[in-house]
Scaffold this active site. Structure first.
Site, PDB file in Angstrom:
ATOM      1  N   CYS A 180      -5.589  10.249  -2.530  1.00  0.00           N
ATOM      2  CA  CYS A 180      -6.417   9.326  -3.335  1.00  0.00           C
ATOM      3  C   CYS A 180      -6.179   9.648  -4.882  1.00  0.00           C
ATOM      4  O   CYS A 180      -5.394  10.494  -5.211  1.00  0.00           O
ATOM      5  CB  CYS A 180      -7.949   9.423  -2.993  1.00  0.00           C
ATOM      6  SG  CYS A 180      -8.480  11.207  -3.562  1.00  0.00           S
ATOM      7  N   GLY A 200       1.099  -1.114   0.024  1.00  0.00           N
ATOM      8  CA  GLY A 200       0.110  -0.014   0.022  1.00  0.00           C
ATOM      9  C   GLY A 200       0.940   1.200   0.001  1.00  0.00           C
ATOM     10  O   GLY A 200       2.223   1.074  -0.098  1.00  0.00           O
ATOM     11  N   CYS A 234      -9.094  14.950   1.052  1.00  0.00           N
ATOM     12  CA  CYS A 234     -10.538  14.803   0.786  1.00  0.00           C
ATOM     13  C   CYS A 234     -10.893  13.835   1.760  1.00  0.00           C
ATOM     14  O   CYS A 234     -12.461  13.654   1.953  1.00  0.00           O
ATOM     15  CB  CYS A 234     -10.932  14.725  -0.665  1.00  0.00           C
ATOM     16  SG  CYS A 234     -10.312  13.104  -1.021  1.00  0.00           S
ATOM     17  N   ASP A 283      10.293  -5.684   6.524  1.00  0.00           N
ATOM     18  CA  ASP A 283       9.615  -4.812   6.155  1.00  0.00           C
ATOM     19  C   ASP A 283      10.351  -3.920   5.227  1.00  0.00           C
ATOM     20  O   ASP A 283      11.594  -4.096   5.038  1.00  0.00           O
ATOM     21  CB  ASP A 283       9.553  -3.641   7.577  1.00  0.00           C
ATOM     22  CG  ASP A 283       8.287  -2.748   7.625  1.00  0.00           C
ATOM     23  OD1 ASP A 283       7.421  -2.608   6.551  1.00  0.00           O
ATOM     24  OD2 ASP A 283       8.565  -1.738   8.279  1.00  0.00           O
ATOM     25  N   GLU A 284       9.889  -2.670   4.774  1.00  0.00           N
ATOM     26  CA  GLU A 284      10.264  -1.831   3.662  1.00  0.00           C
ATOM     27  C   GLU A 284      11.008  -2.583   2.503  1.00  0.00           C
ATOM     28  O   GLU A 284      12.137  -2.370   2.151  1.00  0.00           O
ATOM     29  CB  GLU A 284      11.486  -0.887   4.312  1.00  0.00           C
ATOM     30  CG  GLU A 284      10.899  -0.360   5.370  1.00  0.00           C
ATOM     31  CD  GLU A 284      10.378   1.325   5.264  1.00  0.00           C
ATOM     32  OE1 GLU A 284       9.862   1.454   4.092  1.00  0.00           O
ATOM     33  OE2 GLU A 284      10.009   1.815   6.007  1.00  0.00           O
ATOM     34  N   ALA A 285      10.262  -3.716   2.068  1.00  0.00           N
ATOM     35  CA  ALA A 285      10.578  -4.643   1.119  1.00  0.00           C
ATOM     36  C   ALA A 285      11.126  -3.901  -0.066  1.00  0.00           C
ATOM     37  O   ALA A 285      11.888  -4.160  -0.859  1.00  0.00           O
ATOM     38  CB  ALA A 285       9.791  -5.708   1.031  1.00  0.00           C
TER      39      ALA A 285
HETATM   40 ZN    ZN Z   1      -8.532  13.172  -1.991  1.00  0.00          ZN
END
Ligand code: ZN
Ligand code: ADP
Length: 205
Positions: free
Chosen positions: A179, A18, A150, A90-92
């Site tokens: 986003c 992500g 937002c 982690d931090e792959a």
């Molecule tokens: Zn947004």
């Protein structure tokens, strides 16, 4: 994510991916804590990125942390986890491409391998070796942050400075979760730079 009850001696790969601030490290730490409670042997690694921040812990932006080892090359993960049931990484995205083979080998040895990392860089380009790891993993979890503009679910990492260096260390001072609507890709001259000069980032707050 549902992980079925699995017979002994069968390994597998879990990927947590992500944007920045989406809770990847928190989720990794949560899964690893539970394996420690079950008294499984666990080895936890993160890449050496910057000497200033080579502390021996994985630390989330919410200050959650778990002890880990800093390694320079993914091969060191193989040697360092021979005795372990579970391997956390982690931090792959900062590891070399060989990390994919290392994770496959560990899973083939019967280990549970849990890998967390950024799926895209600040230009929204796939951040190797994460895409390859996602392809070979049994389980993939994509975590989302909250868009700071937002409030919608955020999947992009916005760099708020003009730098185009390969690795720019920083957290809230340099990066924001955005986003798709609010994400602003870097200026074209940055986009034209060769891939090797693309970005990376690291939480250091
Ligand atoms: Zn947004
Ligand atoms: P990651 O490893 O994906 O960068 P962490 O697990 O280190 O994420 O941190 C997640 C935490 O970051 C959240 O629990 C929250 O406290 C904090 N945070 C900061 N900015 C945001 C944001 N925009 N959306 C969600 N959480 C955020």
């Amino acid at each position: 994510m549902m992980i079925p009850i699995i017979q002994r001696n069968v390994g597998w790969i879990e990927v947590i991916c992500g944007c920045m601030f989406s809770g990847k490290s928190e989720e990794l730490i949560r899964r690893l804590r539970r394996t420690l409670i079950a008294r499984q042997k666990v080895s936890i690694f993160k890449p050496k990125i910057d000497n200033r921040y080579s502390a021996n812990h994985i630390v989330s932006h919410s200050e959650n942390k778990i002890e880990s080892r800093v390694v320079e090359h993914s091969r060191e993960i193989l040697d360092g986890s021979l005795e372990s049931h579970v391997v956390g990484i982690d931090e792959a995205q900062f590891f070399d491409e060989e990390l994919v083979d290392v994770c496959i080998k560990l899973a083939n040895m019967g280990k549970r391998v849990i890998v967390a990392g950024l799926d895209m860089d600040y230009r929204s380009e796939p951040f190797q070796p994460m895409p390859k790891l996602m392809a070979v993993a049994e389980y993939v979890t994509k975590t989302q942050a909250i868009c700071v503009r937002c409030g919608n679910p955020a999947t992009f990492t916005q760099r708020t400075t003009q730098e185009a260096d390969q690795v720019v260390i920083g957290a809230q001072n340099i990066y924001e979760a955005r986003c798709r609507n609010c994400f602003e890709p870097p200026a074209p001259e940055t986009n034209n730079k060769p891939k090797a000069a693309a970005s990376a980032n690291h939480k250091t707050s």
